[in-house]
Structures are given as C-alpha cells and as structure tokens.
Design an enzyme around this catalytic site. Sequence first.
Site, PDB file in Angstrom:
ATOM      1  N   HIS A  37      25.385  70.824 -29.395  1.00  0.00           N
ATOM      2  CA  HIS A  37      25.679  69.485 -29.169  1.00  0.00           C
ATOM      3  C   HIS A  37      26.874  69.059 -30.143  1.00  0.00           C
ATOM      4  CE1 HIS A  37      24.727  65.222 -29.725  1.00  0.00           C
ATOM      5  NE2 HIS A  37      24.654  65.188 -28.680  1.00  0.00           N
ATOM      6  N   HIS A  79      32.999  61.955 -28.172  1.00  0.00           N
ATOM      7  CA  HIS A  79      32.043  61.243 -27.855  1.00  0.00           C
ATOM      8  C   HIS A  79      31.923  59.844 -27.066  1.00  0.00           C
ATOM      9  CE1 HIS A  79      27.867  59.575 -27.956  1.00  0.00           C
ATOM     10  NE2 HIS A  79      27.532  60.492 -27.472  1.00  0.00           N
TER      11      HIS A  79
END
Length: 330
Positions: A37, A79
Amino acid sequence: MSRFLIVLLVLCFMSCNTKEVKIKEMPTKSEKIVIAHRGASGYLPEHTLPAKAMAYGMNVDFIEQDIVLSKDNVPIVIHDIHLETVTDVAIKFPDRSRADKKFYVIDFTFEELKQLNVSERFDPATNEAIFPNRFPLFKSNFKIHSLQDEIELIQGLNKSTGRNIGIYPEVKEPEFHQKEGKDISKIVLNILMEYGYKTKNDHCILQCFNAKELKRIRNEFKSELFLVQLIEFEEEELRLEEFAKYADGIGPWIQQIIKGKGVNGKWLISDLVINAHKNNLKVHAYTFRADQLGGFETFDELLNVALYEANIDGVFTDFPDKVVGFINKN
C-alpha cells in the site's frame, strides 16, 4: 544521499535478507496476495521510489500506485489530488494555493513538482506526523516521480532479479480531472499499454472508487485488464451483481468485513466476502497497518481473522514484510 542510491541500498539490504526468491505468476483462486500500500509506507514516506524498492525487496505480489495528473498531463504517483500533506509545497510555492488553501497537483508542471521535497504524511495545520512512530518528517531526500518512472523501476527489477512483481494503479478522482479538462483514464491506459499492460495476464490490476469511471474503462476503452471496484459505503455492498458485470474484484474497507466483537468475544464477520465470491469477485481489502490495529491485540490476529476466517483474497498493507511472513508460515 541521492534517491537512487537510497533505492539501491534498500534493495540490497532486503535482497540479502530474503531466504528464497520465487518467480510469481498471477495468483490462482486459492492464493492470498499481498499489495504494498503506497509501497512499504510503514517504513519510508509513501509513494516514493525508495518505499517502492523496499516493498519490492519484501517479495510482495503487487505494488500500488495512486495516480493524479500534473498541469502538463504527466501521471504523478501520489495519494491525493493536493500536495500540502506530504510535501514542502507551502514553503517552495507559497502563493500557488487555491481559495480552499490547498495546493493542487494539477496546478503544477512535472518540472515544478520535482522541486518539492516529500515527507512522511503530516497535518499541515499542526505540522505533526499522522503516524508519529514512522519515518521522521522531512529527513533524507525524497522526491515526487511519475508513473513511467515507477513502472520502469519495477520492470527493471523484474528483469534483474528474475521476479515477476505486478503493479496496482488507482485512477484518482476522475470527475475532478474531467472538470479540469483532463481525461485521466485515457492517459493512464495509454501509458499502461505502452509498457505492456493490456490483459488480465500482464500483472497489472487497475482500481478506482468511481464506479461510473471503472465501467467506462471496461466498456468505452475496452480494457481487458483485471479491474477492481473500490468501495467504502454499506450501500455499495448491495451492488455486487452490478459490479460483476464489468469488474473482476472489489476493494472494501476492512471494517466493512470485520464488524467488531460479539457478546461471546468472537469477531463478527459480514457476508460481504461470501457474497462477492458468489458473484465471482475477488476481495482485496484495505488498509492493514501494524501500528493501527483497530481493537485487535496483535497484527497476526487481525491477519488471521481477515485472511482465513473472513477468507479475503488479498491485503493492502503498509507493512508488506509482516504480511508476507505471516502468509508464508500459514
């Protein structure tokens, strides 16, 4: 120390500590997969090349890339659509924020973005780290990079190590980009095809929260990639049959699956995974953090309940080494 030297040092360290390297093919139905992640983000600042190299050295199955467009249409691996939570943009470009006081990636060229220093995630109002026990804020030298940069790193490592680790890009905020006059999905798909990611066998899983856009990727762009519909709300759990018409899997928040403890002290598990599997959808849940256990006593307990009691197919994790190690011993 240059970012590339950091990459080489991290990769060398991890490779020297790997007992056995296995060349990985696309997972079968029974296999559990590990998705890094934002890279090995529990150890190094998220979405930096060193964090991706460290994750690679941990022998994961896939490494994630969140994608946002720059002003000059370069797909940037970051992100959020804004910059102030992971960079020093407020110092370097203090007059470039919008009315909401946020600094948007799309307002900067790639050359400008490369001038920024990247840090562990922090709260810009307090300058405090979101995860205080992780990498120190604004130490060492980390930079923003493009999707092409990261693909070339991973493909280069695949060649030099003999592994076959995949990429797991996410199209971020497609409606925002469309309002700004940019078709992010078209740009991302073109780049993926240039680098050989065209079908479900090419070790690329493409994800998006926006169902309309993911359906567009399948139907309008005729993409043959493995597609994952990200979800975060309970009402979306009723749409599995619809998702199965264009997607190959779903990516739910772990709390949509594990619903706390019952009166008998056992963890309560929803029917989401069972229902997804009935619709031939894989389940890759997010986000597993060893420093954010959500009521579990240990990280291993969380992993055991999610992977083997709830029977999810894959894990998005900030701590890839811990998940790989757990799966290897079970």
